[in-house]
Design a protein around this motif. Structure first.
Motif, PDB file in Angstrom:
ATOM      1  N   LYS A  23       0.837  -1.205   0.000  1.00  0.00           N
ATOM      2  CA  LYS A  23       0.000   0.000   0.000  1.00  0.00           C
ATOM      3  C   LYS A  23       0.870   1.252   0.000  1.00  0.00           C
ATOM      4  O   LYS A  23       0.598   2.208  -0.722  1.00  0.00           O
ATOM      5  CB  LYS A  23      -0.913   0.027   1.225  1.00  0.00           C
ATOM      6  CG  LYS A  23      -2.112  -0.855   1.138  1.00  0.00           C
ATOM      7  CD  LYS A  23      -2.929  -0.696   2.420  1.00  0.00           C
ATOM      8  CE  LYS A  23      -3.974  -1.753   2.558  1.00  0.00           C
ATOM      9  NZ  LYS A  23      -4.725  -1.624   3.818  1.00  0.00           N
ATOM     10  N   ARG A  24       1.908   1.247   0.825  1.00  0.00           N
ATOM     11  CA  ARG A  24       2.793   2.403   0.896  1.00  0.00           C
ATOM     12  C   ARG A  24       3.514   2.633  -0.431  1.00  0.00           C
ATOM     13  O   ARG A  24       3.676   3.765  -0.879  1.00  0.00           O
ATOM     14  CB  ARG A  24       3.796   2.239   2.036  1.00  0.00           C
ATOM     15  CG  ARG A  24       3.351   2.914   3.290  1.00  0.00           C
ATOM     16  CD  ARG A  24       4.475   3.178   4.268  1.00  0.00           C
ATOM     17  NE  ARG A  24       5.553   2.220   4.275  1.00  0.00           N
ATOM     18  CZ  ARG A  24       5.492   1.008   4.827  1.00  0.00           C
ATOM     19  NH1 ARG A  24       4.416   0.623   5.431  1.00  0.00           N
ATOM     20  NH2 ARG A  24       6.515   0.196   4.788  1.00  0.00           N
ATOM     21  N   GLN A  25       3.963   1.543  -1.052  1.00  0.00           N
ATOM     22  CA  GLN A  25       4.657   1.674  -2.337  1.00  0.00           C
ATOM     23  C   GLN A  25       3.725   2.227  -3.405  1.00  0.00           C
ATOM     24  O   GLN A  25       4.107   3.098  -4.186  1.00  0.00           O
ATOM     25  CB  GLN A  25       5.225   0.321  -2.778  1.00  0.00           C
ATOM     26  CG  GLN A  25       6.415  -0.129  -1.967  1.00  0.00           C
ATOM     27  CD  GLN A  25       6.889  -1.513  -2.384  1.00  0.00           C
ATOM     28  OE1 GLN A  25       6.152  -2.285  -2.996  1.00  0.00           O
ATOM     29  NE2 GLN A  25       8.124  -1.832  -2.037  1.00  0.00           N
ATOM     30  N   ILE A  26       2.500   1.728  -3.443  1.00  0.00           N
ATOM     31  CA  ILE A  26       1.527   2.193  -4.429  1.00  0.00           C
ATOM     32  C   ILE A  26       1.210   3.663  -4.192  1.00  0.00           C
ATOM     33  O   ILE A  26       1.153   4.457  -5.133  1.00  0.00           O
ATOM     34  CB  ILE A  26       0.246   1.324  -4.386  1.00  0.00           C
ATOM     35  CG1 ILE A  26       0.566  -0.076  -4.930  1.00  0.00           C
ATOM     36  CG2 ILE A  26      -0.889   1.972  -5.171  1.00  0.00           C
ATOM     37  CD1 ILE A  26      -0.530  -1.098  -4.701  1.00  0.00           C
ATOM     38  N   HIS A  27       1.020   4.029  -2.931  1.00  0.00           N
ATOM     39  CA  HIS A  27       0.737   5.422  -2.592  1.00  0.00           C
ATOM     40  C   HIS A  27       1.885   6.329  -3.049  1.00  0.00           C
ATOM     41  O   HIS A  27       1.662   7.391  -3.625  1.00  0.00           O
ATOM     42  CB  HIS A  27       0.501   5.558  -1.085  1.00  0.00           C
ATOM     43  CG  HIS A  27       0.123   6.928  -0.670  1.00  0.00           C
ATOM     44  ND1 HIS A  27       1.045   7.925  -0.458  1.00  0.00           N
ATOM     45  CD2 HIS A  27      -1.078   7.485  -0.437  1.00  0.00           C
ATOM     46  CE1 HIS A  27       0.432   9.026  -0.117  1.00  0.00           C
ATOM     47  NE2 HIS A  27      -0.863   8.789  -0.089  1.00  0.00           N
ATOM     48  N   ILE A  52       4.428  14.414 -11.513  1.00  0.00           N
ATOM     49  CA  ILE A  52       4.862  14.473 -12.925  1.00  0.00           C
ATOM     50  C   ILE A  52       3.774  15.113 -13.780  1.00  0.00           C
ATOM     51  O   ILE A  52       4.060  15.963 -14.630  1.00  0.00           O
ATOM     52  CB  ILE A  52       5.228  13.060 -13.440  1.00  0.00           C
ATOM     53  CG1 ILE A  52       6.505  12.566 -12.755  1.00  0.00           C
ATOM     54  CG2 ILE A  52       5.378  13.063 -14.962  1.00  0.00           C
ATOM     55  CD1 ILE A  52       6.813  11.099 -12.982  1.00  0.00           C
ATOM     56  N   GLU A  53       2.524  14.726 -13.561  1.00  0.00           N
ATOM     57  CA  GLU A  53       1.407  15.292 -14.334  1.00  0.00           C
ATOM     58  C   GLU A  53       1.304  16.794 -14.121  1.00  0.00           C
ATOM     59  O   GLU A  53       0.991  17.538 -15.046  1.00  0.00           O
ATOM     60  CB  GLU A  53       0.092  14.624 -13.943  1.00  0.00           C
ATOM     61  CG  GLU A  53      -0.103  13.277 -14.561  1.00  0.00           C
ATOM     62  CD  GLU A  53      -1.464  12.672 -14.219  1.00  0.00           C
ATOM     63  OE1 GLU A  53      -2.229  13.277 -13.445  1.00  0.00           O
ATOM     64  OE2 GLU A  53      -1.748  11.592 -14.738  1.00  0.00           O
ATOM     65  N   GLN A  54       1.550  17.251 -12.914  1.00  0.00           N
ATOM     66  CA  GLN A  54       1.450  18.677 -12.615  1.00  0.00           C
ATOM     67  C   GLN A  54       2.534  19.476 -13.350  1.00  0.00           C
ATOM     68  O   GLN A  54       2.318  20.640 -13.692  1.00  0.00           O
ATOM     69  CB  GLN A  54       1.551  18.933 -11.117  1.00  0.00           C
ATOM     70  CG  GLN A  54       0.329  18.493 -10.360  1.00  0.00           C
ATOM     71  CD  GLN A  54       0.481  18.669  -8.856  1.00  0.00           C
ATOM     72  OE1 GLN A  54       1.581  18.912  -8.349  1.00  0.00           O
ATOM     73  NE2 GLN A  54      -0.618  18.536  -8.138  1.00  0.00           N
ATOM     74  N   LYS A  55       3.660  18.856 -13.605  1.00  0.00           N
ATOM     75  CA  LYS A  55       4.754  19.537 -14.301  1.00  0.00           C
ATOM     76  C   LYS A  55       4.507  19.621 -15.808  1.00  0.00           C
ATOM     77  O   LYS A  55       5.129  20.443 -16.473  1.00  0.00           O
ATOM     78  CB  LYS A  55       6.071  18.825 -14.039  1.00  0.00           C
ATOM     79  CG  LYS A  55       6.548  18.948 -12.590  1.00  0.00           C
ATOM     80  CD  LYS A  55       7.831  18.193 -12.381  1.00  0.00           C
ATOM     81  CE  LYS A  55       8.269  18.289 -10.912  1.00  0.00           C
ATOM     82  NZ  LYS A  55       9.481  17.523 -10.657  1.00  0.00           N
ATOM     83  N   LEU A  56       3.636  18.754 -16.318  1.00  0.00           N
ATOM     84  CA  LEU A  56       3.389  18.744 -17.781  1.00  0.00           C
ATOM     85  C   LEU A  56       2.463  19.835 -18.213  1.00  0.00           C
ATOM     86  O   LEU A  56       1.685  20.405 -17.696  1.00  0.00           O
ATOM     87  CB  LEU A  56       2.814  17.389 -18.194  1.00  0.00           C
ATOM     88  CG  LEU A  56       3.734  16.180 -17.974  1.00  0.00           C
ATOM     89  CD1 LEU A  56       3.016  14.909 -18.377  1.00  0.00           C
ATOM     90  CD2 LEU A  56       5.009  16.336 -18.794  1.00  0.00           C
ATOM     91  N   GLN A  95       4.073  10.279  -6.980  1.00  0.00           N
ATOM     92  CA  GLN A  95       5.079  10.662  -7.965  1.00  0.00           C
ATOM     93  C   GLN A  95       4.440  10.926  -9.327  1.00  0.00           C
ATOM     94  O   GLN A  95       4.796  11.881 -10.013  1.00  0.00           O
ATOM     95  CB  GLN A  95       6.146   9.572  -8.091  1.00  0.00           C
ATOM     96  CG  GLN A  95       7.061   9.467  -6.894  1.00  0.00           C
ATOM     97  CD  GLN A  95       8.000   8.268  -6.983  1.00  0.00           C
ATOM     98  OE1 GLN A  95       7.860   7.426  -7.855  1.00  0.00           O
ATOM     99  NE2 GLN A  95       8.944   8.207  -6.054  1.00  0.00           N
ATOM    100  N   LEU A  96       3.461  10.087  -9.697  1.00  0.00           N
ATOM    101  CA  LEU A  96       2.776  10.290 -10.977  1.00  0.00           C
ATOM    102  C   LEU A  96       2.009  11.607 -11.002  1.00  0.00           C
ATOM    103  O   LEU A  96       2.011  12.323 -12.003  1.00  0.00           O
ATOM    104  CB  LEU A  96       1.819   9.130 -11.265  1.00  0.00           C
ATOM    105  CG  LEU A  96       2.452   7.820 -11.724  1.00  0.00           C
ATOM    106  CD1 LEU A  96       1.414   6.714 -11.795  1.00  0.00           C
ATOM    107  CD2 LEU A  96       3.123   8.007 -13.083  1.00  0.00           C
ATOM    108  N   MET A  97       1.369  11.931  -9.885  1.00  0.00           N
ATOM    109  CA  MET A  97       0.634  13.192  -9.795  1.00  0.00           C
ATOM    110  C   MET A  97       1.572  14.382  -9.912  1.00  0.00           C
ATOM    111  O   MET A  97       1.255  15.381 -10.572  1.00  0.00           O
ATOM    112  CB  MET A  97      -0.166  13.245  -8.497  1.00  0.00           C
ATOM    113  CG  MET A  97      -1.340  12.290  -8.490  1.00  0.00           C
ATOM    114  SD  MET A  97      -2.193  12.168  -6.901  1.00  0.00           S
ATOM    115  CE  MET A  97      -2.670  13.854  -6.606  1.00  0.00           C
TER     116      MET A  97
END
Length: 95
Positions: free
Chosen positions: A78-82, A91-95, A87-89
């Motif tokens: 769960k912690r790894q997925i979170h 990255i999306e914010q930087k695009l 991290q994906l969020m």
């Protein structure tokens, strides 16, 4: 491995801080006094079964983690997925 009040309290404190809560806020959420929570976090007082269950549900961790510090594989996953989702969020914010 035995139940160590102090270590259990430190885990509760760590979980509280990870959620960004003050002692007052957490105490209010689990319906105990701030002084009782402080005693729990310092290892001066043990947990009732009801409070242990409530904290486990609130923090979404196993009872074993709070009492003994043992993480179930599901907790670690769960912690790894979170972390990956965070991290994906970012990255999306930087695009």
């Amino acid at each position: 491995m035995y139940y160590d009040l102090r270590e259990s309290g430190l885990r509760i404190k760590k979980l509280r801080k990870q959620k960004g809560l003050t002692q007052e806020q957490l105490a209010d959420k689990v319906n105990i006094s701030t002084s009782n929570l402080g005693k729990l976090e310092r290892g001066l007082q043990g947990l009732s079964i009801d409070l242990l269950i409530e904290l486990s549900i609130f923090f979404d961790v196993s009872l074993d983690y709070i009492l003994l510090g043992r993480e179930l594989q599901t907790d670690a996953l769960k912690r790894q997925i979170h972390s990956m989702l965070k991290q994906l969020m970012e990255i999306e914010q930087k695009l």
